[in-house]
Write a protein that holds these residues in place. Sequence first.
Motif, PDB file in Angstrom:
ATOM      1  N   ILE A 178       4.361  10.325   5.743  1.00  0.00           N
ATOM      2  CA  ILE A 178       3.711   8.994   4.683  1.00  0.00           C
ATOM      3  C   ILE A 178       3.922   7.639   4.873  1.00  0.00           C
ATOM      4  CG2 ILE A 178       2.222   8.184   2.535  1.00  0.00           C
ATOM      5  CD1 ILE A 178       1.075  10.508   3.555  1.00  0.00           C
TER       6      ILE A 178
ATOM      7  N   ASN B 143      -5.259  13.573  -1.613  1.00  0.00           N
ATOM      8  CA  ASN B 143      -3.667  12.481  -1.256  1.00  0.00           C
ATOM      9  C   ASN B 143      -4.089  11.608  -2.201  1.00  0.00           C
ATOM     10  OD1 ASN B 143      -3.174  13.443   1.061  1.00  0.00           O
ATOM     11  ND2 ASN B 143      -5.267  13.372   1.915  1.00  0.00           N
ATOM     12  N   TRP B 144      -3.584  11.062  -2.337  1.00  0.00           N
ATOM     13  CA  TRP B 144      -3.241   9.351  -3.085  1.00  0.00           C
ATOM     14  C   TRP B 144      -2.728   8.273  -2.547  1.00  0.00           C
ATOM     15  CZ3 TRP B 144       0.547   6.631  -3.937  1.00  0.00           C
ATOM     16  CH2 TRP B 144       2.003   6.294  -4.541  1.00  0.00           C
ATOM     17  N   GLN B 145      -3.585   7.134  -3.355  1.00  0.00           N
ATOM     18  CA  GLN B 145      -3.116   5.791  -2.455  1.00  0.00           C
ATOM     19  C   GLN B 145      -3.016   5.145  -3.805  1.00  0.00           C
ATOM     20  OE1 GLN B 145      -5.282   4.879   0.575  1.00  0.00           O
ATOM     21  NE2 GLN B 145      -4.755   2.216   1.159  1.00  0.00           N
TER      22      GLN B 145
ATOM     23  N   ASP C 150       0.906  -1.095  -0.082  1.00  0.00           N
ATOM     24  CA  ASP C 150      -0.197   0.179   0.012  1.00  0.00           C
ATOM     25  C   ASP C 150       0.553   1.072   0.115  1.00  0.00           C
ATOM     26  OD1 ASP C 150      -2.353  -1.229   0.216  1.00  0.00           O
ATOM     27  OD2 ASP C 150      -1.437  -1.989   2.437  1.00  0.00           O
TER      28      ASP C 150
ATOM     29  N   ARG D  81       1.241   5.610  -0.777  1.00  0.00           N
ATOM     30  CA  ARG D  81       0.196   7.391   0.521  1.00  0.00           C
ATOM     31  C   ARG D  81       1.327   8.396  -0.225  1.00  0.00           C
ATOM     32  NH1 ARG D  81      -1.121   3.073   3.888  1.00  0.00           N
ATOM     33  NH2 ARG D  81      -3.352   2.829   4.246  1.00  0.00           N
TER      34      ARG D  81
ATOM     35  N   THR E  83       4.558   3.505   3.905  1.00  0.00           N
ATOM     36  CA  THR E  83       4.097   2.389   2.632  1.00  0.00           C
ATOM     37  C   THR E  83       4.264   1.117   3.728  1.00  0.00           C
ATOM     38  OG1 THR E  83       4.984   4.019   0.993  1.00  0.00           O
ATOM     39  CG2 THR E  83       4.953   1.196   0.544  1.00  0.00           C
TER      40      THR E  83
END
Length: 216
Positions: A202, A149-151, A108, A110, A204
Amino acid sequence: MASGLLLGGAIAALVTAAVPAHDPSTGFVDPPPDKIVIKVATVNGSGCPAGTAAVAVSEDNTAFTVTYSDYLAQVGGNSDPTAFRKNCQLNLIVHVPQGFTYAIASADYRGFASLERGATAVQRASYYFQGSSSTVFKNHNFSGALKDNWQATDTTDWAQLVYAPCGVQRNFNINTELRVNAGTSSPSKVSFMTMDSTDGDISTTYHMAWKECPAK
């Protein structure tokens, strides 16, 4: 091993899980009850200058997290011409309990993106074990206008997972990349994408799958 590049030394997690059990529906076993130790052998790249990335293992041995504090790619305005692409390669030494091996089942990512209309960005990651020809690549594309924000999540079907060789110490490599393209946006406007944040780091997260090694 370059000691100056070690991030925090060994990070260990102790687990109180039950005896590992096999789940036929996924092909996974529960994480081993003994501790995992992950050391960062080296960290290289424009997206992770020395001291700006750290690794921690979850308490249940099912995941580890990489935290970045200076991972930003940008283009336009007065941006440095080389700033459009940033990357980071982590070389990890993973010590697992005897009789087990692991694979990365999913990851994941972000961050935050501010892309002008017409600009694009790519987040890319690849995963491989030292000495192995099996490399898994994953790409995620983003388009402006975007300011949010992105994921992104990389997922591998359990039957296609690449496991570490049993009984052999092979370092695990993760190579990530952020790339921003101005496209048709105004050259005077800045577009950027980060794997960090102005109000906090952030993370990961890499989720691990476990498998028992064949008995010798």
